[in-house]
Design an enzyme around this catalytic site. Structure first.
Site, PDB file in Angstrom:
ATOM      1  N   PRO A 199      27.283  95.408  25.499  1.00 55.27           N
ATOM      2  CA  PRO A 199      27.864  94.097  25.201  1.00 55.27           C
ATOM      3  C   PRO A 199      29.385  94.152  25.093  1.00 55.27           C
ATOM      4  O   PRO A 199      29.997  95.222  25.151  1.00 55.27           O
ATOM      5  CB  PRO A 199      27.245  93.765  23.848  1.00 55.27           C
ATOM      6  CG  PRO A 199      27.195  95.112  23.164  1.00 55.27           C
ATOM      7  CD  PRO A 199      26.886  96.118  24.256  1.00 55.27           C
ATOM      8  N   TRP A 200      29.979  92.984  24.852  1.00 52.77           N
ATOM      9  CA  TRP A 200      31.436  92.906  24.775  1.00 52.77           C
ATOM     10  C   TRP A 200      31.978  93.087  23.359  1.00 52.77           C
ATOM     11  O   TRP A 200      33.174  93.255  23.183  1.00 52.77           O
ATOM     12  CB  TRP A 200      31.939  91.576  25.342  1.00 52.77           C
ATOM     13  CG  TRP A 200      31.233  90.338  24.874  1.00 52.77           C
ATOM     14  CD1 TRP A 200      30.339  89.589  25.588  1.00 52.77           C
ATOM     15  CD2 TRP A 200      31.366  89.672  23.605  1.00 52.77           C
ATOM     16  NE1 TRP A 200      29.905  88.517  24.852  1.00 52.77           N
ATOM     17  CE2 TRP A 200      30.521  88.542  23.636  1.00 52.77           C
ATOM     18  CE3 TRP A 200      32.117  89.912  22.453  1.00 52.77           C
ATOM     19  CZ2 TRP A 200      30.409  87.668  22.542  1.00 52.77           C
ATOM     20  CZ3 TRP A 200      32.002  89.054  21.367  1.00 52.77           C
ATOM     21  CH2 TRP A 200      31.161  87.946  21.428  1.00 52.77           C
ATOM     22  N   LYS A 225      26.212  99.745  32.894  1.00 55.67           N
ATOM     23  CA  LYS A 225      26.962  98.538  33.227  1.00 55.67           C
ATOM     24  C   LYS A 225      27.620  98.006  31.959  1.00 55.67           C
ATOM     25  O   LYS A 225      26.952  97.462  31.089  1.00 55.67           O
ATOM     26  CB  LYS A 225      26.052  97.438  33.790  1.00 55.67           C
ATOM     27  CG  LYS A 225      26.848  96.209  34.277  1.00 55.67           C
ATOM     28  CD  LYS A 225      26.023  94.941  34.322  1.00 55.67           C
ATOM     29  CE  LYS A 225      26.101  94.148  33.047  1.00 55.67           C
ATOM     30  NZ  LYS A 225      27.433  93.551  32.776  1.00 55.67           N
ATOM     31  N   PRO A 226      28.940  98.152  31.833  1.00 52.01           N
ATOM     32  CA  PRO A 226      29.603  97.544  30.684  1.00 52.01           C
ATOM     33  C   PRO A 226      29.704  96.039  30.864  1.00 52.01           C
ATOM     34  O   PRO A 226      29.550  95.520  31.978  1.00 52.01           O
ATOM     35  CB  PRO A 226      30.991  98.192  30.703  1.00 52.01           C
ATOM     36  CG  PRO A 226      31.230  98.529  32.141  1.00 52.01           C
ATOM     37  CD  PRO A 226      29.878  98.860  32.718  1.00 52.01           C
ATOM     38  N   SER A 227      29.961  95.325  29.774  1.00 59.55           N
ATOM     39  CA  SER A 227      30.189  93.895  29.877  1.00 59.55           C
ATOM     40  C   SER A 227      31.320  93.625  30.855  1.00 59.55           C
ATOM     41  O   SER A 227      32.336  94.319  30.867  1.00 59.55           O
ATOM     42  CB  SER A 227      30.551  93.314  28.507  1.00 59.55           C
ATOM     43  OG  SER A 227      31.067  92.001  28.647  1.00 59.55           O
ATOM     44  N   GLU A 228      31.149  92.598  31.663  1.00 59.29           N
ATOM     45  CA  GLU A 228      32.197  92.227  32.613  1.00 59.29           C
ATOM     46  C   GLU A 228      33.480  91.785  31.914  1.00 59.29           C
ATOM     47  O   GLU A 228      34.557  91.777  32.512  1.00 59.29           O
ATOM     48  CB  GLU A 228      31.718  91.116  33.545  1.00 59.29           C
ATOM     49  CG  GLU A 228      31.336  89.811  32.880  1.00 59.29           C
ATOM     50  CD  GLU A 228      29.882  89.769  32.421  1.00 59.29           C
ATOM     51  OE1 GLU A 228      29.383  88.654  32.186  1.00 59.29           O
ATOM     52  OE2 GLU A 228      29.244  90.842  32.318  1.00 59.29           O
ATOM     53  N   SER A 237      22.356  89.659  24.001  1.00 59.65           N
ATOM     54  CA  SER A 237      21.755  88.444  23.473  1.00 59.65           C
ATOM     55  C   SER A 237      20.242  88.455  23.647  1.00 59.65           C
ATOM     56  O   SER A 237      19.693  89.228  24.455  1.00 59.65           O
ATOM     57  CB  SER A 237      22.337  87.220  24.176  1.00 59.65           C
ATOM     58  OG  SER A 237      21.911  87.187  25.532  1.00 59.65           O
ATOM     59  N   GLU A 261      18.326  96.025  21.720  1.00 50.67           N
ATOM     60  CA  GLU A 261      18.971  95.711  20.438  1.00 50.67           C
ATOM     61  C   GLU A 261      19.656  94.376  20.641  1.00 50.67           C
ATOM     62  O   GLU A 261      20.666  94.279  21.347  1.00 50.67           O
ATOM     63  CB  GLU A 261      19.970  96.803  20.052  1.00 50.67           C
ATOM     64  CG  GLU A 261      20.351  96.778  18.575  1.00 50.67           C
ATOM     65  CD  GLU A 261      21.559  95.917  18.281  1.00 50.67           C
ATOM     66  OE1 GLU A 261      21.357  94.755  17.860  1.00 50.67           O
ATOM     67  OE2 GLU A 261      22.678  96.384  18.461  1.00 50.67           O
ATOM     68  N   CYS A 298      26.254  91.693  15.289  1.00 50.24           N
ATOM     69  CA  CYS A 298      24.861  91.251  15.173  1.00 50.24           C
ATOM     70  C   CYS A 298      24.294  91.472  13.781  1.00 50.24           C
ATOM     71  O   CYS A 298      23.314  90.828  13.399  1.00 50.24           O
ATOM     72  CB  CYS A 298      23.996  91.918  16.231  1.00 50.24           C
ATOM     73  SG  CYS A 298      24.171  93.702  16.310  1.00 50.24           S
ATOM     74  N   GLU A 345      22.376  82.219  15.968  1.00 46.29           N
ATOM     75  CA  GLU A 345      23.454  83.193  15.884  1.00 46.29           C
ATOM     76  C   GLU A 345      24.757  82.572  16.388  1.00 46.29           C
ATOM     77  O   GLU A 345      24.913  82.307  17.578  1.00 46.29           O
ATOM     78  CB  GLU A 345      23.107  84.439  16.700  1.00 46.29           C
ATOM     79  CG  GLU A 345      24.057  85.579  16.491  1.00 46.29           C
ATOM     80  CD  GLU A 345      23.586  86.850  17.174  1.00 46.29           C
ATOM     81  OE1 GLU A 345      23.801  87.939  16.602  1.00 46.29           O
ATOM     82  OE2 GLU A 345      23.021  86.775  18.275  1.00 46.29           O
TER      83      GLU A 345
END
Length: 511
Positions: free
Chosen positions: A182-183, A207-210, A260, A281, A315, A413
């Protein structure tokens, strides 16, 4: 009254020449361009001409573009998986002591370059320097813990459980692990997946968050010479393309995602077609249950961090207070005082900055829309409640009271610097309402009664329950949730179990 955003008197750039990693995919030990994309002859271009798309990487505190990173596709994922598969067999045969030594060397290399990683994380994610520094420290410790843990795994004892047969239990690598991060914690969440994956003997495609890929690419640049080519691969791009291909790829044994609930559902649904394992997660809506005998000052001081750390983009954030009606006014007064002292600002303004910006304009708009709807439905902002002046996507640290049971703001959230306050009158009501959310990641109980703390913690339907604390983590203990917060465990020896498989070998030794 919320103070304005603190700005640097002399806005020197966070990033220096050479800080940025190569803006390319990292596959088979090298940074490479994306795959060629086949397409029709358009405007004089041949079908095999490159039609590579890029994502602008933005400093959320200044709204300035600091890099451009390619949007990969299925062909890039396929190339990375081939490299990971080719490296897997030899990597899996590395003995634990050698694999442990390599993870320690990774931790040492990250520690040597801590400063640049902190500044990259700050510039890419809008974090205060103290938050980014904590993230990098946590990343380093994750690799150090897993380096030790992989040498001390335990399993059922070998034995003769059937007459004339000796049973031996083995823990084996899974193979290629696909990771989507996630970012909100780009580098640390990558470490939470990479360290146990590598410790267990798997190769990885991540794959990291864009929105926040820079520290993951920098990780590959910094440690690439330590790892055999193909063991770690990074493909940048969007979830519906790169993430989807990781989830569906037949040669990936497990896909692990932090993100998410919607992303988790999509990954699990896609992964089901190949029956691969899934580690999720997901989101949270952590209740903070404060009883009438609680230390109210300590609870409020804890929430200054637990509710607003990383601008509430956490989170496990303590974002939903359930406080006994008899002490609610006193607690709110303490919380408002603490929140009013939070220094919001551009990280370049100094170490006093506690809270930075939100990560993107889209997320900023989403958080503000949540606040507008909550106030329209009767909630009252006793601290903050809206945007702060730009540039940058800053939202004031907010406390909302008069929040009715079942309100959207208390169930969904928000993922921003927003803490809601509700009241209860007895223990059963507190537990019922705390559990009445679709998430089950984390919660806390505040009471001076040891008996009550054990009883209530046992009744709360959350993967982590703190007593008289909130958002304290350690690599030795597991992190993960129930219900809509997903399944699988990060950190601890439990993560090594998730990233390996159990094999039973039975030897017949009878004559």
């Amino acid at each position: 009254m919320t103070a304005p955003v603190r700005r640097p008197a002399d806005p020197a750039p966070l990033l220096r020449e050479g800080d940025l990693p190569p803006a390319r995919h990292y596959i088979d030990g090298a940074f490479i361009d994306g795959a060629f994309v086949d397409g029709p002859f358009v405007d004089g271009a041949f079908p095999d001409a490159r039609h590579e798309q890029f994502t602008d990487i933005v400093d959320p505190c200044t709204e300035e573009v600091i890099a451009r990173v390619p949007e990969g596709g299925a062909a890039d994922v396929d190339r990375a998986v081939r490299a990971a598969l080719a490296a897997q067999e030899q990597w899996a045969r590395v003995v634990p002591s050698d694999r442990s030594a390599l993870l320690h060397r990774i931790a040492d290399r990250l520690a040597e370059h801590k400063d640049v990683l902190v500044r990259l994380e700050t510039a890419n994610a809008g974090k205060p320097l103290a938050v980014a520094r904590d993230d990098v420290d946590g990343t380093i410790d994750t690799f150090r813990f897993m380096a030790g843990a992989l040498r001390a795994t335990t399993s059922m004892a070998a034995g003769e459980y059937a007459a004339g047969h000796l049973s031996v239990i083995l823990r084996e690598p899974l193979g290629v692990v696909g990771v989507v991060t996630p970012w909100n914690y780009p580098l640390m969440m990558a470490a939470w997946k990479l360290a146990p994956s590598l410790a267990a003997g798997n190769s990885v495609v991540i794959k990291p968050s864009e929105q926040t890929p820079l520290t993951t690419l920098k990780f590959a640049e910094l440690v690439g010479d330590l790892l055999p080519p193909g063991v770690v691969n990074v493909v940048t791009g969007l979830g519906p393309t790169v993430g989807h291909r990781l989830a569906e790829h037949p040669d990936i044994a497990l896909v692990a995602l932090t993100g998410s609930v919607g992303s988790g559902r999509a990954v699990a649904r896609t992964a089901a077609d190949t029956l691969k394992r899934v580690h999720l997660e997901l989101g949270g809506k952590a209740p903070v249950v404060i009883f009438e005998d609680a230390d109210l000052k300590a609870a409020a001081a804890s929430l200054r961090t637990a509710g607003y750390w990383n601008s509430g983009q956490e989170c496990g954030a303590g974002c939903r207070v359930l406080v006994h009606a008899g002490v609610a006014d006193r607690f709110v007064a303490e919380l408002v005082r603490e929140v009013g002292e939070i220094v919001v600002g551009d990280p370049r303004a100094g170490e006093e900055v506690e809270m930075g910006s939100l990560v993107s304009k889209a997320h900023y708009d989403r958080v503000l829309a949540h606040l507008e709807r909550a106030v329209a439905k009767g909630a009252r902002a006793v601290a903050g409640g809206g945007a702060l002046d730009g540039p940058g996507w800053f939202v004031a640290p907010t406390v909302l009271t008069d929040v009715p049971e079942g309100a959207e703001i208390a169930r969904e959230e928000v993922f921003g610097p927003v803490v809601t306050v509700e009241t209860f009158t007895d223990e059963d009501e507190a537990v019922r309402r705390a559990n009445d959310v679709p998430f089950g990641l984390a919660a806390s109980v505040w009471t001076e009664s040891a008996r009550r703390s054990h009883r209530v913690a046992g009744r709360l339907d959350f993967g982590t329950v703190w007593v008289n604390a909130h958002l304290t983590l350690a690599n030795e203990v597991p992190w993960g949730g129930f219900k809509g917060s997903g399944y699988g465990r990060d950190l601890s020896l439990y993560a090594l179990d998730d990233y390996s498989r159990t094999k039973h070998v039975m030897h017949h030794h009878g004559r």
